[in-house]
Design an enzyme around this catalytic site. Structure first.
Site, PDB file in Angstrom:
ATOM      1  N   LYS A  67      71.780  79.264  24.609  1.00 48.78           N
ATOM      2  CA  LYS A  67      70.751  78.940  23.607  1.00 48.78           C
ATOM      3  C   LYS A  67      69.580  79.917  23.748  1.00 48.78           C
ATOM      4  CE  LYS A  67      68.597  75.616  26.766  1.00 48.78           C
ATOM      5  NZ  LYS A  67      68.473  74.195  27.126  1.00 48.78           N
ATOM      6  N   TYR A 294      39.931  94.190  22.692  1.00 45.33           N
ATOM      7  CA  TYR A 294      39.348  93.121  21.874  1.00 45.33           C
ATOM      8  C   TYR A 294      38.421  92.239  22.712  1.00 45.33           C
ATOM      9  CZ  TYR A 294      42.513  93.938  17.957  1.00 45.33           C
ATOM     10  OH  TYR A 294      43.182  94.485  16.893  1.00 45.33           O
TER      11      TYR A 294
HETATM   12  C1  PLP Z   1      69.129  74.232  28.425  1.00 49.69           C
HETATM   13  C2  PLP Z   1      70.026  73.163  28.909  1.00 49.69           C
HETATM   14  C3  PLP Z   1      70.813  73.366  30.057  1.00 49.69           C
HETATM   15  C4  PLP Z   1      70.725  74.602  30.921  1.00 49.69           C
HETATM   16  O1  PLP Z   1      69.622  74.463  31.796  1.00 49.69           O
HETATM   17  P1  PLP Z   1      69.340  75.495  32.976  1.00 49.69           P
HETATM   18  O2  PLP Z   1      68.329  74.822  33.805  1.00 49.69           O
HETATM   19  O3  PLP Z   1      68.866  76.739  32.357  1.00 49.69           O
HETATM   20  O4  PLP Z   1      70.640  75.688  33.692  1.00 49.69           O
HETATM   21  C5  PLP Z   1      71.691  72.366  30.409  1.00 49.69           C
HETATM   22  N1  PLP Z   1      71.779  71.239  29.687  1.00 49.69           N
HETATM   23  C6  PLP Z   1      71.037  70.998  28.586  1.00 49.69           C
HETATM   24  C7  PLP Z   1      71.184  69.724  27.844  1.00 49.69           C
HETATM   25  C8  PLP Z   1      70.123  71.956  28.172  1.00 49.69           C
HETATM   26  O5  PLP Z   1      69.378  71.729  27.087  1.00 49.69           O
END
Ligand code: PLP
Length: 403
Positions: A67, A294
């Site tokens: 993701k 800035y």
């Molecule tokens: C993002 C996510 C993971 C992965 O988590 P990490 O800590 O990066 O391994 C696993 N399960 C769910 C439901 C997630 O949303």
């Protein structure tokens, strides 16, 4: 002056240019279109998955979580490498991410972890995507779409054991599964939960969540329900709670070589995969007392040399690094001075020697024997490493090495 790094692969991404130049040094137009980039070591992804396999053993399946554009590493490239390096399935957060992978001909099972709306059901089923669900209503939508397409829809039931976010409340899960399993053309191929505190010091709540999850699974077993793949562990949980591995683990951070909490490697020799680099575009002498950038928030307290680096918050680099962060130049730390702008930042290279335009600056990664990790950048910016890497925008070309 250091020119472009010696690389064996070309850029991909949305920055245009000539695609993937194979002739090193010869074709430089795709490289010069943006002197700031993300470098991703795909061999390190493969290596980390091997280490993870060693930790979880041969029986437990591995779901590679890609993701957020694979936490900024590039979803399609990472998905392909993961699928070829021992990952059994992929996970994304939203349907759009799953479709991107299908459009790139990624064929393996993809679970959408986030919630979908019923009007997305047709698209989910027609693209053979597995959807996390926690309501009967969504089950009905998937079943209906599947029937009209003459296909089977696949879903994993998401159970809230205490995270307080998505999912069916754990006490209602058995009932929901039994209702879902009556729907035509809907296959419940998994059930899962997510721990809220796997990376916190205190174990109590994680163990409570796992106990609730196991109790619910017993409830399902007692009436003979087959719910397919059981999973609960994210990276912190993988490392910390072997009893959370069940049938499959969901690996994000560890696959990218990012320790899920300080020191948490579970005897895995992980390698970070992502570096963030840019090339200096201007070097100028500034007199003591000059104000920089800035708001004129930073004043130079001695005559020094400042360099402008063409990367900023428009690329996802936090503005919170203003006058706080560091970058590496030739293995030495150069402080970020003044405010980080949308497209550039200024560093003090007065102690580093003759820096010239074109010099490579490392914002995340190794430079000689020094290293700035994503975690350190996150600490300097007051956030977590996940946010740092997943915020890196498409404006930064991705350079894949170690293919
Ligand atoms: C993002 C996510 C993971 C992965 O988590 P990490 O800590 O990066 O391994 C696993 N399960 C769910 C439901 C997630 O949303």
């Amino acid at each position: 002056m250091t020119f472009w790094p010696d690389v064996s692969a070309g850029f991909t991404g949305t920055s245009g240019g000539c695609g993937a130049p194979k002739n090193r040094g010869g074709c430089c137009h795709s490289r010069s279109d943006r002197p700031a980039w993300v470098e991703v070591d795909l061999a390190a992804i493969g290596h980390n998955l091997q280490e993870l396999r060693r930790l979880v053993g041969p029986r437990v399946r591995i779901m590679a979580v890609v993701k957020g554009n694979a936490y900024g590493h590039g979803a399609v490239e990472v998905a392909r490498v993961a699928a070829g390096s021992g990952a059994d399935q992929l996970a994304v957060a939203i349907l759009q991410e799953a479709l991107q992978l299908r459009q790139a001909q990624v064929a393996c099972p993809i679970l959408v972890l986030g919630c979908a709306l019923p009007d997305q059901a047709f698209c989910i089923v027609s693209n053979s995507i597995t959807q996390a669900i926690s309501t009967l209503q969504m089950g009905v939508a998937l079943s209906t779409a599947a029937c009209s397409l003459g296909k089977t829809a696949y879903a994993h039931v998401k159970v809230d054991t205490g995270m307080g976010r998505l999912g069916v409340p754990v006490r209602e899960a058995v009932q929901l599964v039994s209702e879902l399993q009556k729907l035509p053309n809907l296959g419940i191929t998994g059930i899962f939960t997510q721990l809220a505190c796997a990376d916190e010091q205190d174990d109590v709540f994680s163990l409570t969540q796992l106990a609730r999850f196991r109790e619910m699974l017993q409830g399902l077993a007692s009436y003979g329900a087959n719910v397919g793949t059981i999973h609960a562990a994210n990276s912190a949980s993988i490392v910390r709670y072997p009893e959370s591995h069940f049938d499959m683990v969901r690996a994000g951070l560890v696959m990218y070589g990012l320790p899920p909490y300080p020191g948490a490697l579970g005897n895995m020799a992980l390698r970070p995969c992502l570096s963030l680099k840019a090339r200096v575009v201007q070097v100028r002498l500034f007199r003591r007392g000059s104000a920089i950038g800035y708001g004129r928030t930073y004043e130079v307290n001695k005559d020094t040399v400042l360099a402008v680096v063409p990367i900023g918050y428009g690329d996802g680099l936090p503005r919170a690094l203003s006058s706080r962060g560091y970058v590496l130049v030739r293995g030495k730390r150069a402080p970020i001075v003044g405010r980080v702008c949308m497209d550039q930042l200024t560093i003090d290279v007065g102690d580093i020697g003759d820096v010239e335009p074109g010099e490579v600056v490392t914002i995340i990664g190794d430079s000689k024997s020094e290293c700035i990790s994503a975690c350190e950048v996150a600490d300097m910016a007051g956030t977590i490493q996940n946010e740092i890497v997943s915020s890196l925008t498409d404006r930064l070309p991705r350079l894949y090495v170690g293919k």
